[in-house]
Enzyme design. Structure first.
Site, PDB file in Angstrom:
ATOM      1  N   SER A   1      16.331  -5.117  -1.489  1.00  0.00           N
ATOM      2  CA  SER A   1      16.726  -5.059  -0.085  1.00  0.00           C
ATOM      3  C   SER A   1      17.937  -5.924   0.240  1.00  0.00           C
ATOM      4  O   SER A   1      18.442  -5.862   1.362  1.00  0.00           O
ATOM      5  CB  SER A   1      15.545  -5.476   0.787  1.00  0.00           C
ATOM      6  OG  SER A   1      14.448  -4.627   0.508  1.00  0.00           O
TER       7      SER A   1
ATOM      8  N   HIS B   1       7.436  -0.043  10.722  1.00  0.00           N
ATOM      9  CA  HIS B   1       7.808  -1.258  11.453  1.00  0.00           C
ATOM     10  C   HIS B   1       7.676  -1.039  12.947  1.00  0.00           C
ATOM     11  O   HIS B   1       7.253  -1.936  13.664  1.00  0.00           O
ATOM     12  CB  HIS B   1       9.244  -1.659  11.101  1.00  0.00           C
ATOM     13  CG  HIS B   1       9.392  -2.043   9.671  1.00  0.00           C
ATOM     14  ND1 HIS B   1       9.233  -3.324   9.220  1.00  0.00           N
ATOM     15  CD2 HIS B   1       9.662  -1.296   8.584  1.00  0.00           C
ATOM     16  CE1 HIS B   1       9.420  -3.369   7.923  1.00  0.00           C
ATOM     17  NE2 HIS B   1       9.678  -2.139   7.509  1.00  0.00           N
TER      18      HIS B   1
END
Lengths: 613, 382
Positions: free
Chosen positions: A326, A375
């Site tokens: 990431s 999320h």
């Protein structure tokens, strides 16, 4: 009897004697003439030959090896210096029985088979009357024993020589590299005359990259010595030119902070000053004591280092190629904004997974395992960075396509060597359809773009590349080749400037804000870092799945589990308003980014707040 | 000088003969003495440098010279008749001691050359350098010269016996010198040319058997080394390479007294003994060599001159033999150091450091002086 009748005839005898005397004188003169002719031939006709030979007997050209340049850190702390060491050498021409001399020496001090082998090799290449080294680093005791036995060891010489010494040993092992004895291949490649009297050469790292500068210029002197090899006087001297001293951007405080923060874990830390491109820290753990290599490491020590499961000789910071995970998301975000595929307002629905159109395979977001959902129903760029949303970047990657991703990510330094001034750097991989065709002979599959979007799949980067990418990010696209060396003999060396990466300022700021929230945001993936922090830090976490451990063939059951844990990554720069440091960290099998992020805090604290921090 | 008078001994009543000079009275040959003094002074000068500026070495050598001069002058006082009378007994005693050396001798460096009597070491072969020519001259003196075949054979036996005894010690250098000194007597006695050519042919023919049966390995090595010193640069060839380098690098002028790098920096082995000529050549150049050779040549010519003027066969033969033997020293030493001849232990006469050869050589010059001043005594006795 006749002789009784014949009487002695004095006149006849006298006449005969005179004749014999004349003959004798003639012979004497003739033979003296032969002798004289011989002396004439030696002294007049062949005078030059013998004059030269007699000079060669007494006068020897001695190389004067230059003093190797010293290496300092940015604070003037000595990182590599030269300390006197005693060497036992042999002048072959002065030894009548080499085997006997070697046997005698072996009775006095230990001489290994390796020493003998090196000696015999060098013996073949020596110049007449050149001292060939046999044993290095004589102890005081050994020197004393040699001195006592000197009278029966003609041709055996003990010389003092400066030898490389690394006062901080393992702390800078991968940052500096080391020198070692010149081996056969190097002897063949190096300019022989430049290395007369020098037995060491930079093997890796800065020591090798700056070999020409550190080495200096060899000098020489003509000395007169007697038949026993004792130097009586110096006839002519050309002083050597010492090698230039190097000052590095490295900061021993940061270096130490990084090593301490890593502890006994395997990993790497690279810190770069975005303003100068200077490398402030280059750490790979475990390190090793470079002093071991200076005079030929023992095979026991060497096999211990070579066979260690932790591969301490492997420079993770520039050779280690890891999936960046990431940590590529900020750069990907820039790519999305610059390409116009996303805006700061645009959102992506996030059910916790992503599916390619017309494909049933689900690409999961890491959060799905934890929360069982995404999320948020819709995720924007800021949240995607701050919370490290995979789905957002899966979608971006798909729309960007792999080749454009390659185009947008290349300026950060992915996929090619950064060109940092040290050796053995590797290039990582920034995949593209062309890359896959050339490297693997296969076509690119759309699914592979999805993993590439979150720094997985084929994407590989070294910590040095990640640090450079972070630095490019921190300086809003200023691209510089990272440099370890800041000045040579006091003359500053600027990092080579590369063509800048041009992007809209608001795009930079948007990405910065996302990175700031990683650390300072309520839901940032590294929000624990902000505790007690005195400055604004922009960061990005990363986790890389471990597929296998290629370097190691043997490992036991307990370690298998440990070595299958994810690598933890973290990139950061600070202070946000005017960044002076960009770092990239990897902790092998750290489990996740939480292993790496505190190291960034420790490093940046040290840099911004001084040692107290 | 009364040379002219001495040519006519029967006019002994002339005024000149009545007043013999002091030198004559003490049997001194003044030109020879002056030449020897010049040579030994030159030798000491070179020795100081060759010994590494050691005054001790010069004083030691000076002491040898002093003893040798005394022996020479004492030797000159002995009449030739007496030398002749002593000759056979000295010869027998000499051969006896050589046999004693063979059975009871002490050695050094693999050769058995000395006799030890109490604390005194004594090398009989050295005395034989004088005794052998004395004995051969004694044997031939009263015979009709040139000698007949039978006498030549007996004379050769007189030479051969001690020479072989010394050869087996082994001491090739001395054996050759002794054989030469005896053969020179025969040569000066006027033996026919056929003997000389015969001997030459024999010498060439015996080279192969001598190589196989007589010469020891180290002696063969020396000959091989002379032929090709480069074959063993650091071993046996070292000496000869270094001495040639020393000589050659001296050039015409030389490097200067005590400035020879070969000799001063220990590259030249045996620099103060057998190889001293290389020091001289290096430091004084070819000029110094010419000067030395001139001195030697004058001494040789004086020796031949003394022989020519000698009255008796015995004196003539002794003078000729001693002079030629002196020449052999010069030739062999200068030749071997310059790489013309194999290395044998022959010193440069009256220059190389050492006592033994100096004493023998000077004793020989004593006999030569006795020959030089013999006539007057004989004439007066007539």
């Amino acid at each position: 009897m006749p002789q009784h009748i014949t009487l002695k005839d004095p006149h006849r005898e006298s006449r005969i004697y005179s004749a014999r005397t004349v003959a004798a004188i003639a012979i004497v003169l003739a033979l003296l003439a032969v002798i004289l002719t011989r002396y004439y031939a030696l002294q007049i006709t062949e005078y030059e030959t013998y004059r030269t030979q007699s000079d060669r007997n007494r006068v020897q050209l001695q190389p004067l090896p230059p003093k190797r340049g010293l290496i300092y850190d940015r604070n003037g702390v000595l990182l590599a210096d030269n300390t006197p060491s005693f060497i036992l050498s042999i002048v072959r021409e002065r030894v009548s029985d080499l085997d006997a001399t070697l046997t005698a020496l072996q009775g006095l001090l230990p001489i290994s088979a390796g020493d003998l082998e090196n000696f015999q090799k060098k013996l073949q290449r020596r110049r007449p009357y050149e001292a060939v080294p046999l044993r290095f680093r004589l102890t005081e005791d050994e020197r004393a024993r040699l001195a006592v036995n000197r009278y029966r060891l003609p041709g055996v010489v003990v010389d003092a020589q400066l030898l490389r010494h690394y006062p901080h040993g393992a702390l800078f092992s991968h940052a500096l590299g080391y020198v070692g004895r010149i081996n056969e291949r190097e002897a063949f490649e190096l300019d022989e005359s430049d290395y007369r009297g020098t037995f060491h050469v930079g093997k890796v790292g800065v020591e090798k990259y700056y070999e020409d500068i550190l080495h200096g210029e060899v000098g020489y002197q003509n000395v007169e010595s007697n038949a026993h090899g004792r130097v009586l006087r110096v006839l002519e001297r050309h002083a050597p030119v010492p090698g230039a001293d190097l000052t590095l951007h490295l900061d021993i405080r940061i270096q130490r902070a990084a090593v301490e923060a890593l502890g006994d874990r395997r990993g790497a830390v690279v810190a770069i000053d975005p303003l100068t491109g200077g490398v402030l820290a280059l750490v790979s753990t475990p390190g090793f004591d470079t002093n071991l290599f200076v005079n030929g490491i023992s095979s026991k020590d060497y096999s211990a280092l070579r066979d260690s499961l932790d591969v301490p000789l492997f420079n993770r910071a520039i050779q280690g190629q890891y999936p960046p995970g990431s940590t590529v998301k900020p750069m990907m975000g820039m790519a999305g904004l610059e390409s116009g595929l996303v805006t700061t307002e645009s959102t992506v629905p996030d059910p916790g997974w992503y599916r390619l159109p017309g494909d049933s395979r689900r690409y999961r977001d890491w959060i799905l395992r934890i929360r069982g959902t995404g999320h948020a129903p819709r995720v924007d760029l800021n949240m995607a960075i701050a919370e490290s949303c995979d789905v957002y970047f899966y979608d971006l990657a798909r729309r960007l396509t792999i080749d454009r991703m390659h185009e947008y990510m290349s300026p950060y330094g992915f996929g090619e060597r950064t060109g940092v001034d040290t050796t053995s750097e590797r290039s990582g991989v920034l995949p593209s359809t062309r890359w896959k065709r050339e490297a693997m002979g296969q076509v690119w599959y759309p699914g592979e773009t999805i993993s590439a979007g979150i720094g997985q799949g084929y994407v590989l980067a070294t910590p040095m590349q990640l640090a450079m990418a972070t630095s490019v990010l921190a300086s809003k696209g200023q691209r510089k080749t990272p440099r370890l060396v800041s000045s040579i003999d006091g003359e500053p060396v600027a990092a080579p400037l590369l063509e800048p990466l041009v992007a809209k300022d608001e795009h930079w700021l948007a990405v910065y804000e996302g990175m700031r929230e990683v650390v300072h945001g309520k839901r940032g993936t590294a929000k624990y870092l902000s505790k007690g922090i005195e400055y604004d830090m922009a960061g990005k976490t990363g986790t890389a799945q471990v597929i296998g451990i290629a370097q190691n063939a043997v490992y036991n059951e307990d370690e298998v589990a440990e070595r299958h844990r994810h690598h933890g990554l973290f990139i950061a720069f600070a202070p946000m308003e005017a960044p002076t440091i960009a770092v990239a960290i990897i902790v092998e099998n750290g489990g996740g980014s939480s292993a790496a992020a505190p190291i960034a805090r420790a490093v940046i604290d040290t840099w911004l707040l001084g040692e107290a921090g | 000088m009364g040379d002219y008078v001495r040519q006519m001994p029967h006019q002994g009543s002339s005024d000149l003969a009545e007043r013999p000079s002091t030198a004559m009275r003490f049997h001194i040959d003044v030109p020879l003495l002056l030449l020897l003094l010049a040579l030994t002074a030159y030798g000491l000068f070179v020795l100081y440098s060759a010994s590494g500026q050691s005054m001790g070495a010069v004083i030691r050598q000076g002491r040898y010279f002093a003893v040798a001069y005394v022996i020479m002058i004492l030797g000159a006082q002995v009449s030739l008749q007496r030398y002749m009378r002593w000759a056979p007994w000295l010869y027998l005693a000499g051969v006896g001691t050589l046999l004693a050396v063979m059975f009871f001798g002490v050695g050094a460096k693999g050769a058995q050359r000395w006799l030890q009597i109490g604390g005194f070491r004594f090398q009989p072969s050295e005395i034989m350098k004088l005794v052998v020519p004395m004995a051969v001259a004694w044997y031939l003196a009263d015979r009709i010269l040139p000698p007949r075949f039978k006498f030549v054979l007996i004379a050769l036996a007189l030479v051969g016996l001690p020479a072989l005894l010394i050869l087996q010690q082994p001491d090739l250098g001395t054996a050759l010198l002794i054989a030469a000194s005896g053969l020179f007597v025969l040569f000066m006695a006027g033996i026919g040319l056929r003997y000389i050519f015969g001997a030459a042919v024999l010498a060439v023919a015996s080279a192969w058997p001598a190589w196989v049966f007589v010469l020891k390995d180290y002696q063969k090595q020396r000959i091989l080394t002379m032929l090709d010193p480069e074959s063993d640069k650091l071993g046996a060839g070292w000496n000869i390479i270094q001495s040639k380098t020393a000589i050659g690098s001296g050039g015409w002028q030389g490097k200067g007294w005590m400035q020879g790098t070969q000799s001063q920096l220990d590259f030249l082995p045996e620099s103060h003994t057998d190889f001293i000529i290389a020091v001289l050549a290096e430091e004084f150049g070819l000029r110094g060599i010419l000067m030395l050779m001139s001195l030697y040549l004058l001494i040789l010519l004086r020796g031949f001159w003394i022989g020519l003027r000698a009255q008796t066969s015995y004196g003539r033969m002794m003078a000729g033999s001693l002079t030629l033997t002196f020449f052999v020293y010069i030739f062999v030493n200068m030749g071997m150091v310059a790489g013309l001849l194999p290395v044998v232990g022959v010193p440069l006469p009256l220059v190389s450091a050492g006592g033994t050869s100096v004493v023998t050589l000077m004793a020989g010059f004593g006999i030569l002086m006795a020959v030089s001043t013999e006539k007057r005594t004989v004439a007066q006795g007539m």
